[in-house]
Design an enzyme around this catalytic site. Sequence first.
Site, short mmCIF file in Angstrom:
data_model
loop_
_atom_site.label_atom_id
_atom_site.label_comp_id
_atom_site.label_asym_id
_atom_site.label_seq_id
_atom_site.Cartn_x
_atom_site.Cartn_y
_atom_site.Cartn_z
N THR A 2 19.03 32.85 5.83
CA THR A 2 18.98 31.27 7.09
C THR A 2 20.62 30.88 6.40
O THR A 2 21.21 31.11 5.67
CB THR A 2 18.24 30.36 6.46
OG1 THR A 2 17.26 31.38 7.09
CG2 THR A 2 18.45 29.18 7.38
N ARG A 49 6.39 35.35 14.15
CA ARG A 49 5.92 34.36 13.00
C ARG A 49 7.71 32.94 13.68
O ARG A 49 8.75 34.00 13.68
CB ARG A 49 6.66 34.52 11.99
CG ARG A 49 6.22 33.20 10.48
CD ARG A 49 7.29 33.50 9.11
NE ARG A 49 7.58 32.91 8.12
CZ ARG A 49 8.62 32.62 8.36
NH1 ARG A 49 9.10 32.66 9.18
NH2 ARG A 49 8.76 31.91 6.93
N VAL A 50 7.02 32.24 13.15
CA VAL A 50 8.26 31.72 14.11
C VAL A 50 8.29 29.78 12.29
O VAL A 50 7.51 29.42 11.54
CB VAL A 50 7.74 30.05 15.03
CG1 VAL A 50 9.13 29.05 14.88
CG2 VAL A 50 7.97 30.75 16.31
N GLY A 51 9.38 30.59 11.84
CA GLY A 51 9.28 29.38 10.48
C GLY A 51 10.57 28.06 10.82
O GLY A 51 9.65 27.82 11.69
N ASP A 52 10.83 27.24 10.04
CA ASP A 52 11.18 25.95 8.92
C ASP A 52 12.38 25.83 10.79
O ASP A 52 12.21 24.56 10.87
CB ASP A 52 10.92 25.50 8.47
CG ASP A 52 11.93 26.33 7.38
OD1 ASP A 52 11.93 27.31 7.65
OD2 ASP A 52 12.94 25.78 6.72
N THR A 71 16.42 26.01 3.82
CA THR A 71 16.34 27.39 3.78
C THR A 71 15.15 27.48 3.13
O THR A 71 14.76 26.72 2.04
CB THR A 71 17.84 28.04 3.53
OG1 THR A 71 17.32 29.89 3.16
CG2 THR A 71 18.18 28.03 1.84
N GLY A 72 14.30 28.76 2.78
CA GLY A 72 13.56 28.41 2.35
C GLY A 72 12.21 29.42 3.14
O GLY A 72 12.24 29.49 4.10
N GLY A 107 9.77 28.75 5.07
CA GLY A 107 8.90 28.15 5.64
C GLY A 107 7.88 27.40 6.46
O GLY A 107 8.04 25.83 6.13
#
Length: 323
Positions: A191, A219-222, A242-243, A245
């Site tokens: 990210t 998939r949708v991350g954070d 970042t990480g 999500g």
Amino acid sequence: MNIIFIEPAFPANQREFVRGLAAAGATVIGIGERPVDYLDQELRDWMLHYQQIGNVTDVGTLVEAVRFAQSRVWIDALESTIEAHTMAAAQAREACGIPGTSVRTAYLCRDKPSMKEVLRDAGIPTALSTAASSAAEVRAFAAANGVELVDQKYFYTEERWQALQKMKEAEKSGGAGGKKFIVTDQDRHGTVGAVALDKNGNLAAATSTGGTTNKKAGRVGDSPIIGGGTYANNATCAVSATGDGEYFIRSVVAHDVSALMEYRGMKLQEAAQMVLDKVAKLGGTGGLIAIDHDGNIALPFNTSGMYRGHVGVDGEFVVEIYR
Ligand code: ASP
């Protein structure tokens, strides 16, 4: 001058328009959805009258309220500043014969596709756009408009490909860090984020990601979730994370940092570390970059490293990877 102002009490910043109008000598009549008790005395004092209606975007109801006001006083103008209200306000203006931005102009200003249509008709080159609900539709639109299409291979990079293979192997053997191969944080995340404070005290955060390596389709991350991986509030701080999500979403990381500052009066560094520790407790790895309204920065992470850099008013660039 008599002005009807739509929704003077919500959101809270709307009162500033009422205050300004009253200070400039206008007589303000408010029409809004909030009960009159919701309005404080100061706001009420800036207005001649306030009328509550069920829904300010319901043109029929709005027109009725405007006509009622018109039966009492001459109305010179009817204004709203909230995007969702501008169309209803324009329609009410037109229905009640009040001068101002027309329905057509309000529509064009609010709606990008129609604004583009008008520009195109006037011979001004404008980027093409379409509404699409699948990748296939996007591809068909691009192809139909002569955009060069490239194969998936165009996006290939050896490093990312190897990372994907490692993750797939790890998945097969039932763990993220199998014995035969070492999956690094770098293999899993990629990210890019930025936070900034400008000279006027405005804070901003931005985060862009390809997601986690080997993620499930769709998939949708954070990163795009405001409050999860990205958040900025002039009163507190700006955060980009970042990480993993899923853990960052569950912990509402970016907003939590801001909330600890706002409600507990914590310093940025302490708040950022506390939130990241919560993520770690749940089993999530990652980090965040944050800056507060005084320009203090925090760059905590619980991974082996995090590519990061910062620059302050002194103009000195600092770039780091590991601890
Ligand atoms: N946070 C991102 C996501 O979960 C991934 C990353 O930071 O690399 O989508």
